[in-house]
Design an enzyme around this catalytic site. Structure first.
Site, PDB file in Angstrom:
ATOM      1  N   HIS A  27       9.592  -3.188  13.969  1.00  0.00           N
ATOM      2  CA  HIS A  27      10.180  -2.671  12.474  1.00  0.00           C
ATOM      3  C   HIS A  27      11.333  -1.958  12.334  1.00  0.00           C
ATOM      4  CE1 HIS A  27       9.735  -1.857   8.113  1.00  0.00           C
ATOM      5  NE2 HIS A  27      10.260  -0.434   8.657  1.00  0.00           N
ATOM      6  N   ASP A  38       8.461 -12.741   6.418  1.00  0.00           N
ATOM      7  CA  ASP A  38       7.967 -11.462   5.828  1.00  0.00           C
ATOM      8  C   ASP A  38       6.897 -11.782   4.815  1.00  0.00           C
ATOM      9  OD1 ASP A  38       7.137  -8.848   6.192  1.00  0.00           O
ATOM     10  OD2 ASP A  38       8.797  -7.783   5.324  1.00  0.00           O
ATOM     11  N   GLY A  68       0.859  -1.349  -0.023  1.00  0.00           N
ATOM     12  CA  GLY A  68      -0.170  -0.149  -0.116  1.00  0.00           C
ATOM     13  C   GLY A  68       0.650   1.426  -0.045  1.00  0.00           C
TER      14      GLY A  68
END
Length: 389
Positions: A198, A286, A72
């Protein structure tokens, strides 16, 4: 009457090598292990599978998966579709921990939990993290502590972004408050109660985590940085945190020649040679996440998608470079299971869950069992997701 399964002639790595063994499975568990065939009543229904000496390992535990799909960063058209069931099982992955990334606005913790339940209904072991990249975190109950305490599949908070231009630029106080919420909820419930962090490419690296450890009473295990092999200097910082008690996570993403990064296999070898605690290292894929590249203005200039198969590829690369299965397997199995407090996962033992993977001569997942149910047999997928062709 439920059928028992007898796995014959399995070269068991539990992760420690046990040699050729026979295993009796039933009720989703490993009921018995021995080097000779058990004497079973003739009237007892038993499905016998001869593994013919293939290596049998615990099912892989993938602690960083975008089960809703990620991406996104370059418009809604770049949102990655959710991976379907066999994308995990064909890769030997039997347990996943789902999370949200950059897009924790259009995607939500509500959607994440629904995706976790959907995977469970199809036979995969699945859990998740409350929140996403940004603060305040997206939640179901209004707080991270409430999510972990009252939403059974949620075991921590993440992936909270730091040292990244896509993060909410959290302060030390904000990180400490978030970590305390997760830690206390973990104490209340027996769940992991960790902050899965992250790490981006920013020069600050793991500075916030070091300051959190120096300035609070929170245990080091609460802070769980991932993507730490994305920059070589960041990896060196992470190794020092592992010495202080943090569990650090390598990402099995592609690394180009000359790139300022370490592949997961290279980083694993460097970690081993550093003498840092072996139990403080995990590897995740991931999977389902977008792997974008950005230009100097923070715009996407290229992207890839994470794949579950990267875990077995990394494991096989380590074996090809002289690492034994006993040395390599914990980072993919028992270490994440221990960190995430997933009882019965990451090992082959009497009483453990019957999540098992038999590897063929090339290192592919030839046979995959989850709770004793065959998802892959002789290289052929037996159970597919509802919308898989």
């Amino acid at each position: 009457m439920p059928t028992l399964q007898l796995l014959r002639n399995a070269d068991v790595h539990a992760p420690e090598p046990l040699g050729v063994q026979q295993l009796l499975l039933g009720g989703g568990k490993v009921l018995w292990i021995g080097d000779a065939l058990p004497e079973l009543p003739a009237a007892l229904p038993v499905d016998t599978i001869d593994l013919e000496g293939r290596r049998l390992i615990p099912g892989l535990v993938d602690g960083h998966v975008h089960v809703t799909g990620g991406g996104g960063e370059s418009g809604f058209s770049t949102r990655v579709p959710a991976p379907l069931l066999s994308r995990y099982t064909r890769a030997g992955v039997t347990s996943v921990v789902g999370l949200l990334g950059t897009d924790d606005c259009a995607r939500s913790t509500r959607e994440l939990v629904a995706s976790i339940y959907a995977l469970r209904e199809q036979g995969l072991n699945a859990w998740g993290y409350s929140g996403g990249y940004h603060l305040p975190p997206t939640t179901l109950t209004g707080s991270v502590r409430g999510d972990i305490a009252f939403v059974e599949p949620l075991i921590g908070v993440g992936e909270i972004a730091i040292s990244d231009h896509r993060s909410s630029q959290p302060t030390l106080d904000e990180l400490l408050r978030l970590a305390s919420e997760a830690h206390v909820a973990g104490l209340m419930t027996g769940k992991a109660g960790i902050v899965h962090l992250h790490l981006g490419d920013g020069a600050r690296g793991l500075e916030l985590v070091r300051r959190a450890l120096d300035g609070s009473e929170l245990p080091a295990r609460v802070f769980n940085p991932t993507h730490v092999n994305r920059r070589r200097a960041l990896f060196d910082e992470a190794v020092e945190l592992a010495r202080r008690g943090c569990c650090i996570d390598l990402t099995a993403f592609p690394v180009a020649e000359g790139e300022d990064a370490w592949s997961a296999a290279d980083a694993w070898l460097r970690y081993r040679d550093s003498g840092a605690p072996p139990a403080h290292l995990t590897v995740s894929s991931d999977a389902g996440g977008c792997l974008p590249c950005f230009d100097a203005d923070g715009r996407v200039c290229g992207m890839d998608v994470g794949e579950s198969g990267a875990l077995l590829a990394t494991l096989n690369e380590l074996l090809a470079r002289g690492v034994t299965l006993e040395q390599a397997l914990p980072a993919f199995t028992s270490n994440p299971a221990r960190l995430l407090r997933l009882a019965g996962k990451g090992q082959i033992a009497v009483g453990a869950d019957a999540d098992l993977v038999a590897l063929d001569a090339q290192g592919a997942a030839c046979d995959v069992f989850i709770a004793g149910v065959a998802h892959v047999r002789a290289g052929v997928v037996q159970r597919r997701g509802i919308f898989e062709r």
